[in-house]
Design a protein around this motif. Structure first.
Motif, mmCIF file in Angstrom:
data_model
loop_
_atom_site.group_PDB
_atom_site.id
_atom_site.type_symbol
_atom_site.label_atom_id
_atom_site.label_comp_id
_atom_site.label_asym_id
_atom_site.label_seq_id
_atom_site.Cartn_x
_atom_site.Cartn_y
_atom_site.Cartn_z
ATOM 1 N N GLY A 69 -3.370 -13.323 -2.340
ATOM 2 C CA GLY A 69 -3.299 -13.629 -0.913
ATOM 3 C C GLY A 69 -2.695 -12.494 -0.115
ATOM 4 O O GLY A 69 -1.882 -12.732 0.783
ATOM 5 N N ASP A 70 -3.065 -11.250 -0.431
ATOM 6 C CA ASP A 70 -2.507 -10.076 0.252
ATOM 7 C C ASP A 70 -3.066 -9.849 1.652
ATOM 8 O O ASP A 70 -2.572 -9.015 2.390
ATOM 9 N N VAL A 71 -4.109 -10.586 2.022
ATOM 10 C CA VAL A 71 -4.739 -10.414 3.332
ATOM 11 C C VAL A 71 -4.017 -11.302 4.339
ATOM 12 O O VAL A 71 -3.574 -12.399 4.013
ATOM 13 N N ILE B 119 -6.810 -1.927 1.876
ATOM 14 C CA ILE B 119 -5.971 -2.272 0.715
ATOM 15 C C ILE B 119 -6.583 -1.692 -0.567
ATOM 16 O O ILE B 119 -5.878 -1.069 -1.374
ATOM 17 N N ILE B 120 -7.877 -1.884 -0.759
ATOM 18 C CA ILE B 120 -8.558 -1.408 -1.974
ATOM 19 C C ILE B 120 -8.456 0.115 -2.059
ATOM 20 O O ILE B 120 -8.154 0.676 -3.105
ATOM 21 N N ARG C 220 -6.283 2.121 -0.769
ATOM 22 C CA ARG C 220 -4.903 2.540 -1.033
ATOM 23 C C ARG C 220 -4.551 2.306 -2.503
ATOM 24 O O ARG C 220 -3.955 3.155 -3.158
ATOM 25 N N LYS C 221 -4.956 1.146 -3.047
ATOM 26 C CA LYS C 221 -4.650 0.819 -4.439
ATOM 27 C C LYS C 221 -5.330 1.770 -5.425
ATOM 28 O O LYS C 221 -4.756 2.142 -6.438
ATOM 29 N N LEU C 222 -6.577 2.145 -5.120
ATOM 30 C CA LEU C 222 -7.363 2.940 -6.064
ATOM 31 C C LEU C 222 -7.305 4.438 -5.789
ATOM 32 O O LEU C 222 -7.779 5.226 -6.595
ATOM 33 N N ALA C 223 -6.755 4.820 -4.651
ATOM 34 C CA ALA C 223 -6.668 6.235 -4.262
ATOM 35 C C ALA C 223 -8.023 6.934 -4.383
ATOM 36 O O ALA C 223 -8.145 8.000 -4.968
#
Length: 131
Positions: free
Chosen positions: A34-36, A89-90, A92-95
């Motif tokens: 639920g990060d959104v 978000i994606i 940033r997480k995966l660079a």
């Protein structure tokens, strides 16, 4: 006939498969936690069955299904409404060098499996298979 950018040539490259799987895992995790910042989206349980990327990795199509298969249209609308936040978000997480444009489609794999199962259970088909 138009060309489908996901199925030209011999199939997806190892890089496409790897990046697609990384995006799938991250997206699943983000949706599960639920990060959104959207309570309507966060109250739903969504399965991300597969993510396919375009050859240049700039488009990622996520095949999703709400738990129990209920509210499919609502899920697509909510994901589309939160697409830019999910993309941020994606990425940033995966660079990743480029944040892929996220697209969402219903995962119909389970429906096809049910159809196949029903077909295989028909008397005429079972009789043909037993011969």
């Amino acid at each position: 006939m138009g060309k489908n950018k996901f199925h030209d040539g011999p199939g997806p490259s190892q890089r496409q498969l790897r990046v697609g799987e990384l995006i799938r895992r991250s997206l699943s995790e983000v949706l599960a936690r639920g990060d959104v910042h959207d309570p309507d989206l966060n109250r739903l349980s969504i399965t991300v069955g597969e993510v396919r990327t375009s050859p240049d990795l700039r488009i990622a199509t996520a095949y999703v299904l709400p738990l129990g298969g209920e509210g499919k249209d609502e899920v697509l609308k909510l994901l589309a409404r939160n697409k830019s936040e999910l993309r941020r978000i994606i990425s940033r997480k995966l660079a990743l060098k480029f944040a892929p444009d996220l697209r969402f489609q219903l995962d119909e794999t389970f429906d096809r499996m049910d159809d196949t199962r029903r077909m295989l259970n028909q008397d005429a088909v079972r009789r043909d298979l037993d011969e």
